[in-house]
Design an enzyme around this catalytic site. Structure first.
Site, PDB file in Angstrom:
ATOM      1  N   ARG A 283      49.667  41.401  32.730  1.00 18.51           N
ATOM      2  CA  ARG A 283      49.329  42.190  31.546  1.00 18.51           C
ATOM      3  C   ARG A 283      49.847  43.611  31.691  1.00 18.51           C
ATOM      4  O   ARG A 283      49.937  44.148  32.777  1.00 18.51           O
ATOM      5  CB  ARG A 283      47.800  42.195  31.361  1.00 18.51           C
TER       6      ARG A 283
ATOM      7  N   LYS B  78      40.338  39.563  43.021  1.00 14.32           N
ATOM      8  CA  LYS B  78      41.141  38.862  42.019  1.00 14.32           C
ATOM      9  C   LYS B  78      41.702  37.562  42.558  1.00 14.32           C
ATOM     10  O   LYS B  78      42.351  37.522  43.602  1.00 14.32           O
ATOM     11  CB  LYS B  78      42.282  39.759  41.535  1.00 14.32           C
TER      12      LYS B  78
ATOM     13  N   ARG C 139      36.994  47.908  35.873  1.00 11.06           N
ATOM     14  CA  ARG C 139      36.762  47.842  37.303  1.00 11.06           C
ATOM     15  C   ARG C 139      35.270  47.942  37.595  1.00 11.06           C
ATOM     16  O   ARG C 139      34.524  48.577  36.846  1.00 11.06           O
ATOM     17  CB  ARG C 139      37.489  49.000  38.039  1.00 11.06           C
TER      18      ARG C 139
END
Length: 318
Positions: A118, A183, A316
């Site tokens: 992205r 992630k 975040r």
């Protein structure tokens, strides 16, 4: 072309993890030592961790099971997938061939030379370590019906991984999967079309399977499926993901995001947790309260709850 054939033959030889002397590899490939050294350096650049010991010879630090189009097609009704060894990006491959595609057509690659995430960021794509998969879909009701699609894709991937035992895998707004705040995967949805005409969608995903590389070039801490307790052949995982996407996107087309919001809230990594939104040089801190009916993030601050839509925003934990 000859060099690529030699490179892929070399990968296949080393993929088992067995060690081979330089002399053996020269004879198998019918190449000189200098060419072999060039090939080894190329494969290391692609992300393959090839080691050398004087006694053992050349070997892969971890064996890899290569993608196999025949294996995938054997278990995938209707087929319609292309297995690529090397590509700039799986999304770009489908975009370049978009005029010939039907909903559900897909491609998967061993290595991307220009994988993207992205906001134009690079997606690091070591050869044979992870899953780089893209699928085409046509939305008959146009771009407006794509609201929340990246969120739904994240949910569907997570459900597949939960069924494989990765129960601690969660979704993170707007397009990531996390395992214990690190992630695990990213989703990139690229949409073509006009508001009131059928839209063409490329759905891309990068899923860390056994990424042993360092975090160099990656801005977030990352995890992989083995760390999450999942060991699965990438061919089988490709089949499971495509079956899930092909069936559930039909549901999404009929009902939109509304059917999936409660599931998102069950899987949301940051629901009711302190977070910060990064908008350029600005940071906004608050408590994540899930998503609204349009897929916007609900952030509670001292001024109340405000919705932030998907765009040039990063979320975040804090």
């Amino acid at each position: 072309m000859k060099n690529f054939i030699e490179l892929f033959r070399l990968i296949r030889i080393l993929s088992t993890g067995d060690a081979y002397s330089g002399k053996q590899l020269e004879e198998y490939l019918e190449i000189s030592l200098s060419v072999l050294n060039q090939h080894i350096q190329t494969l290391r650049h692609w992300g393959l961790e090839i080691k050398f010991q004087t006694i053992k010879g050349y070997y892969l630090l971890s064996p890899i099971e290569l993608l196999d189009e025949k294996k995938i097609l054997r278990d995938l009704p209707e087929g319609r997938i292309k297995v690529l060894a090397l590509v700039d990006s799986t999304n770009q491959y489908l975009l370049d061939n978009i005029e010939t595609l039907r909903s559900g057509d897909a491609c998967v690659a061993e290595h991307q030379t220009a994988g993207r995430g992205r906001r134009g960021r690079e997606w690091v794509s070591p050869f044979g370590q992870n899953l780089y998969l893209s699928m085409f879909w046509r939305l008959e009701r146009g771009t407006a019906s794509a609201v929340g699609l990246s969120l739904v894709i994240g949910i569907l991937i997570t459900e597949v991984l939960h069924n494989l035992g990765g129960l601690d895998i969660r979704v993170k707004w707007p397009n990531d999967l996390y395992y214990r705040d690190k992630k695990l995967a990213g989703v990139l949805v690229e949409l073509l079309g006009k508001k009131f005409k059928p839209a063409q969608v490329i759905i891309g995903m990068g899923l860390n399977i056994n990424n042993t590389l360092s975090n160099k070039g990656i801005e977030q801490n990352w995890s992989h499926l083995k760390e999450a307790g999942i060991t699965i052949d990438r061919n089988k995982l490709t089949v499971l993901l495509l079956l899930k996407l092909r069936s559930q996107l039909i549901v999404f087309e009929k009902t939109g995001l509304s059917t999936f919001i409660s599931k998102w809230n069950e899987l949301d990594n940051y629901l009711n947790r302190p977070v910060k939104l990064i908008l350029g040089n600005q940071q906004i801190q608050g408590i994540s309260r899930g998503i609204d009916q349009y897929g916007g993030l609900l952030l509670e601050t001292k001024g109340g709850i405000k919705t932030y839509q998907i765009g040039d925003i990063s979320l975040r934990g804090r």
